[in-house]
Design an enzyme around this catalytic site. Structure first.
Site, PDB file in Angstrom:
ATOM      1  N   ASP A 247      62.125  18.068   8.116  1.00  0.00           N
ATOM      2  CA  ASP A 247      61.636  18.093   6.742  1.00  0.00           C
ATOM      3  C   ASP A 247      62.390  17.100   5.864  1.00  0.00           C
ATOM      4  O   ASP A 247      63.425  16.550   6.259  1.00  0.00           O
ATOM      5  CB  ASP A 247      61.794  19.496   6.140  1.00  0.00           C
ATOM      6  CG  ASP A 247      61.027  20.540   6.924  1.00  0.00           C
ATOM      7  OD1 ASP A 247      60.044  20.180   7.584  1.00  0.00           O
ATOM      8  OD2 ASP A 247      61.434  21.725   6.875  1.00  0.00           O
TER       9      ASP A 247
ATOM     10  N   TYR B 133      69.978  23.141  16.507  1.00  0.00           N
ATOM     11  CA  TYR B 133      70.169  22.851  15.086  1.00  0.00           C
ATOM     12  C   TYR B 133      71.491  23.441  14.609  1.00  0.00           C
ATOM     13  O   TYR B 133      71.905  24.513  15.063  1.00  0.00           O
ATOM     14  CB  TYR B 133      69.040  23.458  14.246  1.00  0.00           C
ATOM     15  CG  TYR B 133      67.757  22.678  14.229  1.00  0.00           C
ATOM     16  CD1 TYR B 133      67.530  21.676  13.283  1.00  0.00           C
ATOM     17  CD2 TYR B 133      66.741  22.949  15.145  1.00  0.00           C
ATOM     18  CE1 TYR B 133      66.333  20.971  13.250  1.00  0.00           C
ATOM     19  CE2 TYR B 133      65.538  22.250  15.123  1.00  0.00           C
ATOM     20  CZ  TYR B 133      65.350  21.261  14.171  1.00  0.00           C
ATOM     21  OH  TYR B 133      64.167  20.566  14.146  1.00  0.00           O
TER      22      TYR B 133
END
Length: 317
Positions: A93, A152
């Site tokens: 994003d 992540y």
């Protein structure tokens, strides 16, 4: 098509004839592509500071990582954007960072060495985007569909006063956090679950599969999660709930209840999405068979190392 002389002058490999063989008489045999499939496939490992970009995915109206990468690749390879077929492992994003984003692209020609290509790309890219590695891959490799897992990290700066040097890479939380409560909550995420309640609606994914497998979820100095895949804003939504649990606003046992609801509105009762700048795509792991190096390929490039030559001028005292 570029002439042989112009290709060599630009530092590019010789172009291919229509039969798929190189115009150079010195090139070896290559099986980097399946019979009947034109082109050679290359894997990139990319690191970037996502602060000033609208994510990875190509957009015409805003700068994205894919857009910048394609501009550099078209200049170096002299190919059109449509011919490169650049594909990323994940659509990070806007504001999200990456240390180990992976992408692949194709060319109709082979390279004798990848070091020159590597140096040229990094020379054209802005300083907040860097190609860490370039390697040849077999035709079966796909940056997105060959993925086995993604890792992540989410960084939280937990102190009363924010470190100004961390402001673009960590979320500032001034409330005291209970790490033991957060660790207990992560256990409910591990395993195969329907994560519909933790995914925001996305225009890019028309029919996403909400069932994902979380392999590990750790809370140490930072939050680290590894899974088979993640839906739009899933990691940030899970982190946001963990922060609320760490603040002891809600108990860890709320996690299975929200998972069972499969409703994003249920999660919204307790937390909103964590901001993007604390999130970083650290690594992408792939199916081993798809990571095998093809025969007749140049070695992977990790970048050139520079050495200082000794001065040949006489030294006067």
């Amino acid at each position: 098509m570029l002439s042989l002389r112009m290709s060599l002058a630009l530092g590019l490999p010789p172009p291919l004839h229509l039969n798929g063989n190189s115009a150079s008489t010195t090139s070896g045999n290559v099986d980097m592509a399946k019979p009947g499939v034109a082109g050679y496939k290359w894997r990139l490992v990319i690191a970037y500071d996502g602060t000033h970009y609208s994510g990875w995915q190509y957009q015409q109206s805003a700068p994205t990582i894919q857009c910048i990468m394609e501009k550099a690749l078209t200049r170096v390879t002299k190919l059109e954007r449509e011919d490169l077929h650049l594909v990323g492992a994940g659509r990070t994003d806007a504001g999200v960072h990456a240390w180990g984003q992976v992408a692949h692209f194709v060319t109709p020609f082979n390279y004798d060495s990848l070091d020159t290509l590597h140096a040229a790309l990094n020379g054209l890219l802005p300083s907040d985007i860097r190609v860490r590695e370039i390697s040849p891959v077999v035709h079966e490799f796909h940056a997105r569909f060959s993925v086995r897992s993604k890792i992540y990290h989410y960084k939280i700066y937990n102190d009363a006063v924010m470190d100004p040097f961390q402001r673009y890479y960590a979320y500032h939380n001034a409330y005291k956090l209970n790490p033991e409560a957060m660790k207990e909550a992560t256990k409910y995420f591990i395993g195969r679950h329907d994560f519909s309640a933790f995914a925001n609606a996305s225009r890019n994914d028309r029919a996403p599969n909400p069932v994902k497998n979380i392999f590990s979820f750790d809370v140490i100095e930072k939050i680290e999660v590894e899974g088979s895949g993640f839906m739009y804003r899933q990691v940030r939504n899970m982190v946001a709930l963990l922060i609320q649990i760490g603040r002891e606003a809600i108990p860890p046992g709320i996690v299975p209840m929200i998972l069972a609801s499969r409703d994003r509105k249920e999660l919204a009762k307790y937390s909103l999405s964590a901001p993007p700048h604390g999130l970083c795509l650290v690594a992408v792991n792939y199916i081993e068979q798809h990571m095998q190096l093809p025969s007749g390929c140049p070695p992977k490039s990790l970048g050139r190392s520079h050495t200082v030559r000794k001065c040949k001028l006489p030294c006067y005292q």
